[in-house]
Design an enzyme around this catalytic site. Structure first.
Site, short mmCIF file in Angstrom:
data_model
loop_
_atom_site.label_atom_id
_atom_site.label_comp_id
_atom_site.label_asym_id
_atom_site.label_seq_id
_atom_site.Cartn_x
_atom_site.Cartn_y
_atom_site.Cartn_z
N ASN A 7 0.48 -0.97 -0.08
CA ASN A 7 0.59 0.00 0.05
C ASN A 7 0.94 1.28 -0.11
OD1 ASN A 7 -1.57 1.92 0.49
ND2 ASN A 7 -3.18 1.14 2.81
N HIS A 180 -12.84 2.86 -0.14
CA HIS A 180 -12.84 2.56 0.44
C HIS A 180 -13.16 1.18 0.63
CE1 HIS A 180 -12.41 5.74 4.30
NE2 HIS A 180 -11.84 5.15 3.91
#
Ligand code: AMP
Length: 397
Positions: A7, A180
């Site tokens: 990430n 998200h």
């Protein structure tokens, strides 16, 4: 197969090495201050203490090299060689309208991600740098892109279109995308499984409440609406982001404070939300401490936040014509029972009652509503890295 989950942010990089079969985390960590003075890597093999090493990382390539060196280190490593990394799963923030699911990365996909840079200028370029650095260092390892926006691509037109000239959608793709998504997908599926049901048989509202917060309506397994929009600034107020406000406020503040557009956007992204209201902190623990000491603005920030979340729950109950379960997740949703209680205090009309003892616990999947509550309310810890590892495994095995 072991999956390395990456990430990559503009100056940081979070990573986890996951054994995809057992879903165990073998090692995890973080590279901080990439491209700056004082960069460091934190590396934690499972069951061991964190090891922090200060090391120069002028670019993401050095950061990834350090990650690979750490996991294969002869003393503290968890695998013997990089041959034991079967695939790399990359979090990618924006996939635009092109990606409704995860995808194996190749040159065409990287080009398409680059075309979305405009839509996520802070995130997509950093994600791409991380992908390219990994490809250089592990040219034969398959890589998968898992998009924050993908899960929400099932929203119907009426949910994603803005009340703006339609040409802006046609020319510039201005629409609601939502974010998200990996978390909303994971948590909605976990919620159904935890309740012994199939996602297709349920109407679930997921409240991902963290430093960034978003709510989604997951109807029969599909996202049909979500609170974040073209960017992660829309929706419920957040740690430092304002969430939805009257757009005219931008012009008004710019004139009053003598700010240009960049200055106004900085205020809305970095100095607003519960930080802005309280003037104390974006962290809900600090706000609770402040409220306990009688700081009225800290109390107001928590109340305005809870009220905002409850309004979305009401809206999404209408959007789905009902709701079977509400799932709280992320830093605030998983840990702050008082916020959960405050949100649910507005939802008595749905027949929701909270079991205070259950709601005072934390850390695992749990039901916090009473057995006679008309809607099941639960806490489901999110795990975006595991979700990325699962998606990656599914595409490369
Ligand atoms: P996230 O973005 O999901 O990592 O959430 C981070 C936020 O969760 C922090 O800024 C805090 O506001 C909140 N948080 C984390 N731990 C707790 C806790 N124990 N109690 C209340 N809020 C918490």
């Amino acid at each position: 197969m072991n999956v390395l989950v990456i990430n990559c942010g503009s100056s940081s990089l979070k990573y986890q090495l996951i054994d995809a079969a057992s879903e165990k985390v073998l090692a995890k960590g973080l590279c901080e201050r990439i491209g700056m003075e004082g960069s460091q890597i934190v590396y934690q093999p499972a069951g061991c203490d964190k090891i922090t090493t200060v090391s120069p990382m002028p670019t993401h390539k050095q950061a990834i090299q350090l990650v690979l060196d750490s996991i294969t280190d002869k003393d503290n490593g968890v695998i013997a060689s990089l041959a034991e990394v079967g695939a790399v799963g990359h979090r990618v923030v924006h996939g635009g309208e092109k990606y409704a699911s995860s995808v194996v990365l190749n040159d065409d996909v990287l080009k398409a991600i680059e075309e979305c840079n405009d839509l996520a200028p802070l995130h997509n370029p950093a994600n791409l740098i991380g992908i390219r650095a990994c490809q250089e260092l592990m040219p034969d390892t398959p890589m998968v892109g898992v998009f924050d926006t993908a899960f929400h691509q099932t929203m119907p037109e009426e949910a994603y279109i803005y009340g703006l000239p339609y040409e802006y959608y046609e020319k510039y793709k201005v629409r609601r995308y939502g974010f998200h998504g990996t978390s909303h997908s994971f948590v909605s599926k976990e919620t159904a499984a935890f309740l012994g049901k199939k996602p297709e048989d349920m109407k679930i509202i997921v409240c991902h409440l963290g430093n960034g917060s978003s709510i989604s309506a997951v109807c029969h397994g599909k996202s049909i609406d979500t609170s974040m929009g073209l960017t992660p600034l829309e929706g419920v107020m957040m740690g430092t982001r304002c969430g939805s406000i009257d757009p005219s406020i931008l012009e008004f503040i710019a004139a009053k404070e003598g700010l240009d557009m960049a200055g106004v956007m900085k205020v809305l992204n970095k100095e607003s939300g519960v930080q802005g209201i309280s003037g104390v902190s974006s962290d809900f623990r600090d706000l609770e401490a402040g409220a306990k000491e009688g700081n009225k603005r800290c109390a107001l920030a928590r109340k305005a936040f809870s009220y905002g979340v409850a309004k979305y729950v009401g809206a999404y109950t209408a959007a789905m014509n009902g709701v079977d379960a509400i799932a709280f997740t992320a830093g605030v949703g998983e840990n702050d029972g008082r916020i959960r209680q405050a949100v649910c205090d507005y939802l008595g009309y749905l027949g929701i009652t909270i079991d205070q003892e259950a709601n005072s616990k934390r850390g695992e999947n749990m039901i916090i509503s009473t057995p006679d509550s008309k809607v099941t309310v639960c806490v489901i810890p999110t795990n975006e890295e595991l979700a990325i590892a699962r998606e990656t495994l599914a595409l490369v095995k």
